[in-house]
Design a protein around this motif. Sequence first.
Motif, PDB file in Angstrom:
ATOM      1  N   ARG A 140       0.842  -1.192   0.000  1.00 32.02           N
ATOM      2  CA  ARG A 140       0.000   0.000   0.000  1.00 32.02           C
ATOM      3  C   ARG A 140       0.882   1.249   0.000  1.00 32.02           C
ATOM      4  N   THR A 155      -7.381  -4.892  -5.085  1.00 33.93           N
ATOM      5  CA  THR A 155      -6.487  -4.879  -6.240  1.00 33.93           C
ATOM      6  C   THR A 155      -6.938  -5.796  -7.367  1.00 33.93           C
ATOM      7  N   SER A 235       1.393  -4.638  -7.122  1.00 31.70           N
ATOM      8  CA  SER A 235       0.747  -3.514  -6.444  1.00 31.70           C
ATOM      9  C   SER A 235       0.890  -2.201  -7.203  1.00 31.70           C
TER      10      SER A 235
END
Length: 605
Positions: A140, A155, A235
Amino acid sequence: MTSASEIATLIGSAEEICIASGTKGAKPRLLVENCSPDLTVTAIRDAIAAAGGLFERGVPVRLAFDQAQRGAVAQVMTPEALVLKAHTISRPYMKKERRDGTIVEIDARLPRSLAVMYLDWRGEWRLPPLNGIASAPLLREHGEINSTEGYDATTGMWCENVPNIHLSVPLKPSRDDAAAALQYVRETFKTFCFADAETIETAPGGVVTVDISKPPGRDESAFLAALLTAICRPSLHLAPGVLFRAAPVSGAGAGKGLLARRICLIAFGREPHAVTAGANAEELEKRISAELMEGSPALFLDNLNNMAFKSDLLASVITERPARVRLLGKSQMVPLNASAFVILTGNGLTVSEDLARRFVTVEFDARTEDPELRPFSTDIRLEVTQRRTELLAAALTIWRWGRTAGGIEPGLPIGSFAQWGRWVRDPLLALGCQDPVTRIGEAKQRDGRRQVLADVFAIWWDKHQHHPVTVRQLHDEVRQALDPQGRGRQYLASQVEKLSGTRMAGFVLTRQAAVGKWGSATYALTKTDSAENHRDHRGHRDAQLPREFEVGADTAYAPYGPYASGANATLLDCNAEVSECAPNSDAVADRQSEPASSHGWSARL
Protein backbone atom coordinates in the motif's frame (compact mmCIF):
# COMPACT_ATOMS: atom_id res chain seq x y z
CA MET A 1 -55.79 -58.56 -2.81
CA THR A 2 -54.92 -55.18 -4.36
CA SER A 3 -56.28 -54.67 -7.85
CA ALA A 4 -54.21 -53.51 -10.80
CA SER A 5 -55.94 -50.12 -10.85
CA GLU A 6 -55.13 -49.54 -7.19
CA ILE A 7 -51.47 -50.43 -7.79
CA ALA A 8 -51.29 -47.92 -10.67
CA THR A 9 -52.82 -45.24 -8.43
CA LEU A 10 -50.29 -45.87 -5.67
CA ILE A 11 -47.35 -45.70 -8.09
CA GLY A 12 -48.60 -42.47 -9.62
CA SER A 13 -48.90 -40.76 -6.23
CA ALA A 14 -45.57 -42.02 -4.84
CA GLU A 15 -42.65 -39.57 -4.27
CA GLU A 16 -39.24 -40.25 -5.74
CA ILE A 17 -36.60 -41.17 -3.12
CA CYS A 18 -33.13 -39.81 -3.96
CA ILE A 19 -30.23 -41.82 -2.56
CA ALA A 20 -27.40 -39.41 -1.89
CA SER A 21 -24.23 -40.12 -3.82
CA GLY A 22 -21.43 -37.80 -2.79
CA THR A 23 -22.83 -34.26 -2.91
CA LYS A 24 -25.35 -34.87 -5.69
CA GLY A 25 -28.36 -34.43 -3.48
CA ALA A 26 -26.97 -31.21 -1.97
CA LYS A 27 -26.62 -29.39 -5.29
CA PRO A 28 -29.15 -26.68 -6.07
CA ARG A 29 -31.52 -27.51 -8.90
CA LEU A 30 -31.13 -25.64 -12.20
CA LEU A 31 -34.15 -25.60 -14.49
CA VAL A 32 -33.27 -25.85 -18.19
CA GLU A 33 -35.94 -24.31 -20.45
CA ASN A 34 -35.02 -24.51 -24.11
CA CYS A 35 -37.99 -22.37 -25.03
CA SER A 36 -36.96 -19.67 -22.55
CA PRO A 37 -33.16 -19.37 -22.93
CA ASP A 38 -33.15 -15.95 -21.27
CA LEU A 39 -34.47 -17.43 -18.03
CA THR A 40 -32.07 -20.36 -18.14
CA VAL A 41 -28.98 -18.23 -18.90
CA THR A 42 -29.96 -15.86 -16.09
CA ALA A 43 -30.24 -18.83 -13.74
CA ILE A 44 -26.81 -20.08 -14.86
CA ARG A 45 -25.36 -16.61 -14.28
CA ASP A 46 -26.80 -16.38 -10.78
CA ALA A 47 -25.71 -19.90 -9.83
CA ILE A 48 -22.11 -19.34 -11.01
CA ALA A 49 -21.87 -15.92 -9.33
CA ALA A 50 -23.15 -17.38 -6.04
CA ALA A 51 -20.87 -20.42 -6.14
CA GLY A 52 -17.69 -18.47 -6.94
CA GLY A 53 -14.61 -19.88 -8.63
CA LEU A 54 -14.88 -17.89 -11.86
CA PHE A 55 -13.43 -14.45 -12.55
CA GLU A 56 -13.61 -11.89 -15.31
CA ARG A 57 -10.42 -11.20 -17.26
CA GLY A 58 -11.96 -9.70 -20.36
CA VAL A 59 -13.79 -13.04 -20.58
CA PRO A 60 -14.81 -15.54 -17.87
CA VAL A 61 -11.80 -17.48 -16.60
CA ARG A 62 -11.13 -20.03 -13.89
CA LEU A 63 -7.99 -20.60 -11.85
CA ALA A 64 -6.22 -23.84 -12.75
CA PHE A 65 -3.12 -25.28 -11.11
CA ASP A 66 -0.19 -25.63 -13.52
CA GLN A 67 2.25 -28.30 -12.36
CA ALA A 68 5.06 -27.03 -14.58
CA GLN A 69 4.80 -23.52 -13.11
CA ARG A 70 3.87 -24.76 -9.64
CA GLY A 71 1.17 -22.19 -9.37
CA ALA A 72 -2.22 -21.07 -10.61
CA VAL A 73 -2.92 -19.76 -14.09
CA ALA A 74 -6.07 -18.24 -15.56
CA GLN A 75 -7.83 -20.54 -18.02
CA VAL A 76 -10.31 -19.04 -20.46
CA MET A 77 -13.70 -20.72 -20.17
CA THR A 78 -14.95 -22.56 -23.25
CA PRO A 79 -18.57 -23.69 -23.74
CA GLU A 80 -17.59 -27.24 -22.78
CA ALA A 81 -15.80 -26.02 -19.65
CA LEU A 82 -18.84 -23.96 -18.70
CA VAL A 83 -21.14 -26.97 -19.10
CA LEU A 84 -18.88 -28.91 -16.74
CA LYS A 85 -18.83 -26.00 -14.29
CA ALA A 86 -22.62 -25.77 -14.30
CA HIS A 87 -22.96 -29.49 -13.53
CA THR A 88 -20.31 -29.19 -10.80
CA ILE A 89 -22.19 -26.54 -8.86
CA SER A 90 -25.80 -27.48 -9.70
CA ARG A 91 -28.11 -30.26 -10.92
CA PRO A 92 -29.67 -29.22 -14.26
CA TYR A 93 -33.10 -30.68 -14.89
CA MET A 94 -36.00 -30.37 -17.30
CA LYS A 95 -39.76 -30.66 -16.87
CA LYS A 96 -41.50 -33.35 -18.90
CA GLU A 97 -45.18 -33.98 -19.37
CA ARG A 98 -46.37 -37.57 -19.11
CA ARG A 99 -49.12 -39.15 -21.14
CA ASP A 100 -51.53 -38.75 -18.28
CA GLY A 101 -50.83 -35.00 -18.21
CA THR A 102 -48.71 -34.94 -15.07
CA ILE A 103 -45.44 -32.95 -15.01
CA VAL A 104 -42.28 -34.65 -13.77
CA GLU A 105 -38.72 -33.47 -13.32
CA ILE A 106 -35.93 -35.38 -15.07
CA ASP A 107 -32.17 -34.85 -14.93
CA ALA A 108 -30.76 -33.24 -18.07
CA ARG A 109 -27.48 -32.18 -19.60
CA LEU A 110 -27.02 -28.42 -20.01
CA PRO A 111 -27.09 -27.71 -23.77
CA ARG A 112 -23.92 -26.29 -25.25
CA SER A 113 -25.91 -23.53 -26.96
CA LEU A 114 -26.93 -22.10 -23.58
CA ALA A 115 -23.28 -22.12 -22.45
CA VAL A 116 -22.38 -20.13 -25.57
CA MET A 117 -25.13 -17.63 -24.78
CA TYR A 118 -23.74 -17.15 -21.28
CA LEU A 119 -20.19 -16.57 -22.55
CA ASP A 120 -21.48 -14.04 -25.07
CA TRP A 121 -23.45 -12.14 -22.41
CA ARG A 122 -20.67 -9.64 -21.81
CA GLY A 123 -21.28 -7.14 -19.06
CA GLU A 124 -23.79 -9.36 -17.25
CA TRP A 125 -21.54 -12.04 -15.77
CA ARG A 126 -21.32 -10.41 -12.31
CA LEU A 127 -17.91 -11.97 -11.75
CA PRO A 128 -15.09 -10.37 -9.74
CA PRO A 129 -12.28 -8.96 -11.91
CA LEU A 130 -8.97 -10.82 -12.01
CA ASN A 131 -6.03 -8.50 -12.69
CA GLY A 132 -3.34 -11.10 -12.12
CA ILE A 133 -1.85 -13.75 -9.86
CA ALA A 134 0.60 -12.68 -7.17
CA SER A 135 2.96 -14.58 -4.89
CA ALA A 136 4.48 -11.42 -3.44
CA PRO A 137 2.88 -9.43 -0.62
CA LEU A 138 0.49 -6.71 -1.73
CA LEU A 139 1.75 -3.26 -0.84
CA ARG A 140 0.00 0.00 0.00
CA GLU A 141 1.02 3.61 -0.55
CA HIS A 142 1.95 4.37 3.06
CA GLY A 143 4.08 1.29 3.69
CA GLU A 144 1.47 -1.34 4.62
CA ILE A 145 2.30 -4.94 3.67
CA ASN A 146 -0.53 -7.46 3.19
CA SER A 147 0.44 -11.15 3.16
CA THR A 148 -3.12 -12.53 3.16
CA GLU A 149 -3.75 -15.28 0.61
CA GLY A 150 -6.79 -15.65 -1.63
CA TYR A 151 -8.66 -13.03 -3.62
CA ASP A 152 -7.97 -9.38 -2.82
CA ALA A 153 -10.96 -7.31 -3.90
CA THR A 154 -9.09 -4.01 -3.61
CA THR A 155 -6.49 -4.88 -6.24
CA GLY A 156 -8.29 -7.66 -8.11
CA MET A 157 -5.30 -9.97 -7.51
CA TRP A 158 -5.34 -13.64 -6.59
CA CYS A 159 -2.64 -14.20 -3.95
CA GLU A 160 -1.03 -17.58 -3.34
CA ASN A 161 2.11 -18.85 -1.59
CA VAL A 162 2.73 -15.41 -0.08
CA PRO A 163 5.40 -15.57 2.66
CA ASN A 164 4.58 -13.94 5.97
CA ILE A 165 7.44 -11.50 6.49
CA HIS A 166 5.87 -9.02 8.91
CA LEU A 167 8.47 -9.75 11.60
CA SER A 168 11.32 -9.50 9.10
CA VAL A 169 10.63 -5.95 7.88
CA PRO A 170 10.99 -3.05 10.34
CA LEU A 171 7.79 -1.07 10.83
CA LYS A 172 9.63 2.21 10.29
CA PRO A 173 13.06 1.43 8.84
CA SER A 174 15.87 3.90 9.30
CA ARG A 175 18.31 4.87 6.59
CA ASP A 176 20.85 2.50 8.14
CA ASP A 177 18.31 -0.35 7.91
CA ALA A 178 17.74 0.38 4.22
CA ALA A 179 21.47 0.69 3.51
CA ALA A 180 22.17 -2.61 5.28
CA ALA A 181 19.39 -4.28 3.29
CA LEU A 182 20.83 -2.97 0.03
CA GLN A 183 24.27 -4.23 1.05
CA TYR A 184 22.82 -7.67 1.73
CA VAL A 185 21.25 -7.89 -1.71
CA ARG A 186 24.46 -6.69 -3.39
CA GLU A 187 26.49 -9.26 -1.48
CA THR A 188 24.23 -12.05 -2.73
CA PHE A 189 24.46 -11.07 -6.41
CA LYS A 190 28.04 -9.81 -6.59
CA THR A 191 29.17 -12.67 -8.87
CA PHE A 192 27.04 -11.43 -11.80
CA CYS A 193 29.02 -9.67 -14.51
CA PHE A 194 27.39 -6.23 -14.64
CA ALA A 195 29.11 -4.49 -17.55
CA ASP A 196 30.24 -1.25 -15.91
CA ALA A 197 30.78 -2.55 -12.37
CA GLU A 198 34.06 -2.02 -10.58
CA THR A 199 35.36 -5.51 -9.82
CA ILE A 200 37.73 -7.34 -7.52
CA GLU A 201 40.21 -9.76 -9.03
CA THR A 202 40.14 -13.07 -7.18
CA ALA A 203 42.73 -15.82 -6.97
CA PRO A 204 43.78 -17.49 -10.24
CA GLY A 205 40.97 -19.64 -11.54
CA GLY A 206 38.34 -17.80 -9.51
CA VAL A 207 35.48 -15.56 -10.59
CA VAL A 208 35.69 -11.78 -10.78
CA THR A 209 33.18 -10.24 -8.39
CA VAL A 210 31.62 -6.80 -8.04
CA ASP A 211 33.39 -4.52 -5.59
CA ILE A 212 30.47 -3.81 -3.27
CA SER A 213 32.57 -1.46 -1.16
CA LYS A 214 31.94 1.11 -3.90
CA PRO A 215 28.64 2.60 -5.06
CA PRO A 216 26.68 0.57 -7.65
CA GLY A 217 27.34 1.29 -11.31
CA ARG A 218 24.62 1.91 -13.83
CA ASP A 219 24.03 -1.76 -14.64
CA GLU A 220 24.00 -2.97 -11.05
CA SER A 221 21.69 -0.07 -10.17
CA ALA A 222 19.37 -1.14 -12.98
CA PHE A 223 19.38 -4.71 -11.62
CA LEU A 224 18.46 -3.48 -8.14
CA ALA A 225 15.63 -1.44 -9.67
CA ALA A 226 14.52 -4.55 -11.58
CA LEU A 227 14.39 -6.65 -8.40
CA LEU A 228 12.35 -4.06 -6.53
CA THR A 229 10.10 -3.59 -9.57
CA ALA A 230 9.30 -7.31 -9.68
CA ILE A 231 8.39 -7.36 -5.98
CA CYS A 232 6.22 -4.25 -6.25
CA ARG A 233 4.71 -5.08 -9.67
CA PRO A 234 1.43 -6.69 -8.43
CA SER A 235 0.75 -3.51 -6.44
CA LEU A 236 1.85 -0.98 -9.08
CA HIS A 237 -0.62 0.40 -11.57
CA LEU A 238 2.08 0.59 -14.26
CA ALA A 239 5.77 -0.30 -14.32
CA PRO A 240 8.53 -0.51 -16.95
CA GLY A 241 9.86 -3.81 -18.18
CA VAL A 242 13.45 -5.00 -17.83
CA LEU A 243 15.89 -5.75 -20.64
CA PHE A 244 18.91 -8.00 -19.96
CA ARG A 245 21.41 -7.63 -22.80
CA ALA A 246 24.90 -8.87 -23.63
CA ALA A 247 27.19 -8.63 -26.64
CA PRO A 248 26.43 -10.76 -29.72
CA VAL A 249 28.04 -14.23 -29.80
CA SER A 250 30.32 -13.80 -26.76
CA GLY A 251 27.38 -12.78 -24.55
CA ALA A 252 25.98 -16.32 -24.41
CA GLY A 253 26.30 -17.74 -20.90
CA ALA A 254 26.76 -14.36 -19.23
CA GLY A 255 23.91 -15.05 -16.77
CA LYS A 256 21.00 -13.07 -18.23
CA GLY A 257 18.41 -15.83 -17.96
CA LEU A 258 19.78 -16.97 -14.61
CA LEU A 259 19.42 -13.51 -13.10
CA ALA A 260 15.91 -13.13 -14.54
CA ARG A 261 14.87 -16.40 -12.94
CA ARG A 262 16.43 -15.51 -9.58
CA ILE A 263 14.59 -12.18 -9.53
CA CYS A 264 11.28 -13.94 -10.17
CA LEU A 265 12.03 -16.57 -7.53
CA ILE A 266 12.53 -13.87 -4.91
CA ALA A 267 9.48 -11.87 -5.97
CA PHE A 268 7.03 -14.66 -6.84
CA GLY A 269 8.39 -17.82 -5.26
CA ARG A 270 8.62 -19.55 -8.63
CA GLU A 271 10.66 -19.29 -11.78
CA PRO A 272 9.06 -18.02 -14.99
CA HIS A 273 8.78 -20.18 -18.07
CA ALA A 274 10.64 -18.81 -21.07
CA VAL A 275 8.84 -17.87 -24.28
CA THR A 276 10.66 -17.38 -27.58
CA ALA A 277 9.81 -14.85 -30.28
CA GLY A 278 8.51 -17.30 -32.89
CA ALA A 279 8.87 -17.20 -36.66
CA ASN A 280 7.44 -13.72 -37.30
CA ALA A 281 5.95 -10.63 -35.69
CA GLU A 282 2.39 -11.98 -35.91
CA GLU A 283 3.34 -15.14 -34.05
CA LEU A 284 5.13 -13.05 -31.40
CA GLU A 285 2.01 -10.95 -30.76
CA LYS A 286 -0.09 -14.13 -30.39
CA ARG A 287 2.34 -15.57 -27.87
CA ILE A 288 2.41 -12.38 -25.84
CA SER A 289 -1.39 -12.21 -25.84
CA ALA A 290 -1.73 -15.85 -24.72
CA GLU A 291 0.80 -15.40 -21.92
CA LEU A 292 -0.85 -12.24 -20.65
CA MET A 293 -4.29 -13.86 -20.59
CA GLU A 294 -2.95 -16.57 -18.26
CA GLY A 295 -2.23 -13.90 -15.66
CA SER A 296 1.16 -15.30 -14.62
CA PRO A 297 3.26 -12.97 -12.45
CA ALA A 298 5.99 -12.63 -15.13
CA LEU A 299 6.19 -12.50 -18.91
CA PHE A 300 9.65 -13.80 -19.83
CA LEU A 301 10.70 -13.46 -23.50
CA ASP A 302 14.05 -15.22 -23.85
CA ASN A 303 16.76 -15.55 -26.50
CA LEU A 304 15.77 -12.49 -28.53
CA ASN A 305 19.21 -12.51 -30.12
CA ASN A 306 20.48 -9.99 -32.68
CA MET A 307 17.19 -8.25 -33.22
CA ALA A 308 15.55 -4.87 -32.80
CA PHE A 309 12.57 -5.93 -30.71
CA LYS A 310 9.24 -4.33 -31.53
CA SER A 311 5.77 -5.13 -30.22
CA ASP A 312 2.84 -2.76 -30.39
CA LEU A 313 0.90 -5.01 -27.99
CA LEU A 314 3.65 -5.01 -25.37
CA ALA A 315 4.10 -1.25 -25.69
CA SER A 316 0.40 -0.82 -25.00
CA VAL A 317 0.31 -3.29 -22.10
CA ILE A 318 3.24 -1.65 -20.28
CA THR A 319 1.85 1.91 -20.38
CA GLU A 320 -1.93 1.43 -20.58
CA ARG A 321 -4.38 -0.11 -18.17
CA PRO A 322 -6.55 -1.64 -19.30
CA ALA A 323 -5.04 -2.53 -22.66
CA ARG A 324 -6.94 -4.31 -25.39
CA VAL A 325 -5.79 -7.72 -26.57
CA ARG A 326 -7.18 -10.12 -29.12
CA LEU A 327 -8.48 -13.51 -28.04
CA LEU A 328 -6.76 -16.36 -29.81
CA GLY A 329 -8.95 -17.98 -32.45
CA LYS A 330 -11.46 -15.12 -32.42
CA SER A 331 -11.84 -11.72 -34.04
CA GLN A 332 -12.61 -10.24 -30.65
CA MET A 333 -10.73 -7.63 -28.66
CA VAL A 334 -11.14 -7.62 -24.89
CA PRO A 335 -9.90 -5.24 -22.19
CA LEU A 336 -7.10 -6.64 -20.04
CA ASN A 337 -5.59 -5.28 -16.82
CA ALA A 338 -2.12 -6.77 -17.12
CA SER A 339 0.10 -6.81 -14.03
CA ALA A 340 2.88 -9.08 -15.32
CA PHE A 341 6.54 -8.23 -14.75
CA VAL A 342 7.98 -8.06 -18.29
CA ILE A 343 11.51 -9.38 -18.95
CA LEU A 344 13.42 -9.48 -22.25
CA THR A 345 16.80 -11.20 -22.65
CA GLY A 346 19.09 -11.53 -25.64
CA ASN A 347 22.53 -11.05 -27.11
CA GLY A 348 22.80 -8.02 -29.38
CA LEU A 349 19.21 -7.14 -28.44
CA THR A 350 17.81 -3.64 -28.85
CA VAL A 351 14.30 -2.26 -28.45
CA SER A 352 12.96 -0.10 -31.23
CA GLU A 353 10.84 2.99 -31.47
CA ASP A 354 8.65 3.82 -28.47
CA LEU A 355 9.64 0.73 -26.46
CA ALA A 356 12.94 2.42 -25.57
CA ARG A 357 11.38 4.47 -22.77
CA ARG A 358 9.46 1.48 -21.43
CA PHE A 359 12.43 -0.64 -20.32
CA VAL A 360 15.15 -0.57 -17.70
CA THR A 361 18.32 -1.92 -19.32
CA VAL A 362 20.97 -4.10 -17.66
CA GLU A 363 24.17 -4.77 -19.62
CA PHE A 364 26.31 -7.88 -19.04
CA ASP A 365 30.00 -8.31 -19.86
CA ALA A 366 31.83 -11.38 -18.56
CA ARG A 367 35.13 -10.12 -19.98
CA THR A 368 35.82 -13.50 -21.53
CA GLU A 369 35.02 -15.24 -24.82
CA ASP A 370 33.45 -18.22 -23.04
CA PRO A 371 31.36 -16.93 -20.11
CA GLU A 372 29.80 -20.34 -19.51
CA LEU A 373 33.21 -21.79 -18.49
CA ARG A 374 33.64 -19.51 -15.48
CA PRO A 375 34.01 -21.50 -12.21
CA PHE A 376 31.75 -20.60 -9.30
CA SER A 377 32.31 -21.67 -5.72
CA THR A 378 28.64 -21.21 -4.75
CA ASP A 379 25.35 -22.27 -6.30
CA ILE A 380 23.36 -19.06 -6.73
CA ARG A 381 20.22 -21.06 -7.57
CA LEU A 382 20.29 -22.97 -4.29
CA GLU A 383 21.40 -19.93 -2.32
CA VAL A 384 18.53 -17.72 -3.49
CA THR A 385 16.02 -20.55 -3.06
CA GLN A 386 17.04 -21.07 0.56
CA ARG A 387 17.17 -17.35 1.35
CA ARG A 388 14.14 -16.16 -0.56
CA THR A 389 12.34 -14.83 2.52
CA GLU A 390 15.41 -12.92 3.72
CA LEU A 391 16.07 -11.36 0.31
CA LEU A 392 12.40 -10.44 -0.06
CA ALA A 393 12.43 -8.84 3.38
CA ALA A 394 15.57 -6.87 2.53
CA ALA A 395 14.03 -5.48 -0.65
CA LEU A 396 10.81 -4.59 1.16
CA THR A 397 12.83 -2.83 3.86
CA ILE A 398 14.19 -0.52 1.17
CA TRP A 399 10.69 -0.03 -0.23
CA ARG A 400 9.11 0.68 3.16
CA TRP A 401 11.88 3.11 4.06
CA GLY A 402 11.12 4.99 0.85
CA ARG A 403 7.42 5.09 1.75
CA THR A 404 7.83 6.20 5.36
CA ALA A 405 10.94 8.41 5.34
CA GLY A 406 10.75 12.06 4.44
CA GLY A 407 12.99 14.22 2.31
CA ILE A 408 13.76 11.69 -0.44
CA GLU A 409 14.52 13.64 -3.60
CA PRO A 410 12.83 12.42 -6.80
CA GLY A 411 14.86 11.44 -9.83
CA LEU A 412 14.31 12.47 -13.42
CA PRO A 413 10.64 12.57 -14.47
CA ILE A 414 9.47 9.65 -16.58
CA GLY A 415 6.10 9.58 -18.31
CA SER A 416 3.53 6.93 -17.27
CA PHE A 417 5.66 5.64 -14.37
CA ALA A 418 5.36 8.29 -11.65
CA GLN A 419 4.25 5.79 -9.00
CA TRP A 420 7.07 3.42 -9.98
CA GLY A 421 9.52 6.29 -9.58
CA ARG A 422 8.37 6.99 -6.02
CA TRP A 423 8.19 3.35 -4.94
CA VAL A 424 11.21 1.85 -6.66
CA ARG A 425 13.63 4.28 -8.24
CA ASP A 426 13.76 7.17 -5.73
CA PRO A 427 14.65 5.10 -2.60
CA LEU A 428 17.49 3.45 -4.51
CA LEU A 429 18.77 6.83 -5.69
CA ALA A 430 18.79 8.06 -2.11
CA LEU A 431 20.95 5.07 -1.18
CA GLY A 432 23.54 5.81 -3.85
CA CYS A 433 22.29 3.93 -6.90
CA GLN A 434 22.25 5.57 -10.32
CA ASP A 435 19.11 6.56 -12.16
CA PRO A 436 18.09 3.97 -14.79
CA VAL A 437 16.04 6.65 -16.54
CA THR A 438 19.27 8.25 -17.78
CA ARG A 439 19.79 5.23 -20.03
CA ILE A 440 16.65 5.86 -22.05
CA GLY A 441 18.54 8.23 -24.35
CA GLU A 442 21.17 5.54 -24.86
CA ALA A 443 18.48 3.00 -25.73
CA LYS A 444 17.00 5.38 -28.27
CA GLN A 445 20.40 5.88 -29.87
CA ARG A 446 20.65 2.12 -30.37
CA ASP A 447 17.42 2.15 -32.37
CA GLY A 448 18.44 1.58 -35.99
CA ARG A 449 15.51 3.60 -37.35
CA ARG A 450 16.52 6.62 -35.29
CA GLN A 451 20.10 6.30 -36.51
CA VAL A 452 18.96 6.23 -40.13
CA LEU A 453 16.76 9.28 -39.58
CA ALA A 454 19.62 11.15 -37.91
CA ASP A 455 21.80 10.42 -40.95
CA VAL A 456 19.05 11.67 -43.28
CA PHE A 457 18.76 14.96 -41.39
CA ALA A 458 22.54 15.39 -41.39
CA ILE A 459 22.67 14.95 -45.19
CA TRP A 460 19.65 17.25 -45.64
CA TRP A 461 21.29 20.00 -43.60
CA ASP A 462 24.55 19.61 -45.48
CA LYS A 463 22.82 20.05 -48.87
CA HIS A 464 19.99 22.48 -48.13
CA GLN A 465 20.75 24.11 -44.76
CA HIS A 466 17.60 25.87 -43.48
CA HIS A 467 16.24 26.75 -46.94
CA PRO A 468 12.72 25.50 -47.76
CA VAL A 469 12.57 23.04 -50.66
CA THR A 470 9.93 20.92 -52.35
CA VAL A 471 10.26 17.17 -52.66
CA ARG A 472 11.17 17.63 -56.34
CA GLN A 473 14.05 19.94 -55.37
CA LEU A 474 15.69 17.55 -52.90
CA HIS A 475 19.34 16.76 -53.56
CA ASP A 476 20.08 13.32 -55.01
CA GLU A 477 21.93 12.26 -51.86
CA VAL A 478 18.92 13.16 -49.71
CA ARG A 479 16.69 11.23 -52.12
CA GLN A 480 19.01 8.24 -51.90
CA ALA A 481 18.97 8.33 -48.09
CA LEU A 482 15.16 8.52 -47.95
CA ASP A 483 14.52 6.08 -50.79
CA PRO A 484 17.51 3.74 -51.15
CA GLN A 485 15.54 1.31 -53.32
CA GLY A 486 14.41 3.98 -55.77
CA ARG A 487 10.69 3.36 -55.45
CA GLY A 488 9.76 6.65 -57.06
CA ARG A 489 8.62 10.19 -56.43
CA GLN A 490 5.28 9.28 -54.81
CA TYR A 491 6.98 7.06 -52.25
CA LEU A 492 9.56 9.77 -51.56
CA ALA A 493 6.83 12.40 -51.09
CA SER A 494 4.96 10.17 -48.64
CA GLN A 495 8.13 9.54 -46.60
CA VAL A 496 8.91 13.24 -46.33
CA GLU A 497 5.31 13.96 -45.37
CA LYS A 498 5.49 11.38 -42.54
CA LEU A 499 8.61 13.06 -41.16
CA SER A 500 6.96 16.46 -40.88
CA GLY A 501 7.31 17.74 -37.31
CA THR A 502 9.92 15.12 -36.36
CA ARG A 503 12.68 16.21 -33.99
CA MET A 504 15.92 14.28 -34.25
CA ALA A 505 19.67 14.85 -33.79
CA GLY A 506 19.19 18.54 -32.98
CA PHE A 507 16.91 19.28 -35.96
CA VAL A 508 13.21 19.63 -36.61
CA LEU A 509 11.58 19.22 -40.04
CA THR A 510 8.79 21.72 -40.69
CA ARG A 511 6.23 21.78 -43.49
CA GLN A 512 4.66 24.75 -45.25
CA ALA A 513 1.40 23.98 -47.05
CA ALA A 514 1.11 24.60 -50.78
CA VAL A 515 -0.03 28.04 -51.97
CA GLY A 516 -2.62 28.02 -54.69
CA LYS A 517 -4.17 25.18 -56.62
CA TRP A 518 -1.01 24.08 -58.40
CA GLY A 519 1.54 24.85 -55.71
CA SER A 520 3.70 22.33 -53.86
CA ALA A 521 4.34 21.96 -50.17
CA THR A 522 7.81 22.97 -48.99
CA TYR A 523 9.92 21.49 -46.22
CA ALA A 524 12.67 23.13 -44.17
CA LEU A 525 15.10 21.72 -41.64
CA THR A 526 15.73 23.92 -38.62
CA LYS A 527 18.20 23.53 -35.81
CA THR A 528 16.55 23.28 -32.42
CA ASP A 529 17.65 25.24 -29.38
CA SER A 530 20.64 23.46 -27.85
CA ALA A 531 19.18 24.01 -24.40
CA GLU A 532 15.99 22.18 -25.33
CA ASN A 533 17.44 18.67 -25.00
CA HIS A 534 14.15 16.79 -25.07
CA ARG A 535 14.20 13.44 -23.34
CA ASP A 536 11.11 11.87 -24.84
CA HIS A 537 7.85 12.64 -26.60
CA ARG A 538 6.39 14.27 -23.50
CA GLY A 539 8.95 17.06 -23.63
CA HIS A 540 10.66 16.50 -20.28
CA ARG A 541 14.16 17.88 -20.17
CA ASP A 542 17.17 16.01 -18.90
CA ALA A 543 18.50 17.30 -15.62
CA GLN A 544 22.11 18.43 -16.01
CA LEU A 545 24.23 16.64 -13.42
CA PRO A 546 27.18 18.39 -11.82
CA ARG A 547 30.60 17.32 -13.01
CA GLU A 548 31.29 15.35 -9.84
CA PHE A 549 28.22 13.18 -10.45
CA GLU A 550 28.87 12.35 -14.10
CA VAL A 551 29.52 8.74 -15.04
CA GLY A 552 33.25 8.17 -15.13
CA ALA A 553 34.04 11.09 -12.82
CA ASP A 554 36.42 10.55 -9.93
CA THR A 555 33.73 10.88 -7.28
CA ALA A 556 30.58 8.82 -6.82
CA TYR A 557 27.38 9.52 -8.69
CA ALA A 558 25.55 10.03 -5.41
CA PRO A 559 26.26 9.50 -1.71
CA TYR A 560 26.10 5.90 -0.58
CA GLY A 561 25.56 5.46 3.15
CA PRO A 562 27.99 2.77 4.38
CA TYR A 563 30.89 3.87 2.16
CA ALA A 564 30.76 7.65 2.20
CA SER A 565 34.04 9.40 2.95
CA GLY A 566 35.63 12.72 2.19
CA ALA A 567 33.55 14.86 -0.15
CA ASN A 568 30.90 12.16 -0.40
CA ALA A 569 30.62 12.02 3.38
CA THR A 570 29.76 15.72 3.39
CA LEU A 571 27.02 15.13 0.84
CA LEU A 572 25.74 12.19 2.85
CA ASP A 573 25.56 14.25 6.02
CA CYS A 574 23.52 16.89 4.18
CA ASN A 575 21.05 14.29 2.94
CA ALA A 576 20.84 12.66 6.35
CA GLU A 577 20.11 16.06 7.88
CA VAL A 578 17.17 16.49 5.56
CA SER A 579 15.75 13.01 6.12
CA GLU A 580 16.22 13.12 9.89
CA CYS A 581 15.09 16.71 10.42
CA ALA A 582 11.89 15.53 12.13
CA PRO A 583 12.73 12.44 14.18
CA ASN A 584 9.79 10.24 15.03
CA SER A 585 9.71 8.93 18.58
CA ASP A 586 7.25 6.22 17.53
CA ALA A 587 9.80 4.89 15.07
CA VAL A 588 12.39 4.60 17.85
CA ALA A 589 9.94 2.78 20.05
CA ASP A 590 8.96 0.41 17.25
CA ARG A 591 12.58 -0.36 16.53
CA GLN A 592 13.30 -1.09 20.18
CA SER A 593 10.28 -3.35 20.52
CA GLU A 594 11.22 -5.53 17.53
CA PRO A 595 13.19 -8.73 18.20
CA ALA A 596 16.87 -8.41 17.36
CA SER A 597 16.83 -11.63 15.37
CA SER A 598 13.82 -10.72 13.24
CA HIS A 599 15.79 -9.23 10.36
CA GLY A 600 17.59 -12.20 8.85
CA TRP A 601 19.42 -10.14 6.25
CA SER A 602 20.70 -7.73 8.90
CA ALA A 603 22.01 -10.50 11.13
CA ARG A 604 23.91 -12.04 8.22
CA LEU A 605 25.85 -8.82 7.69
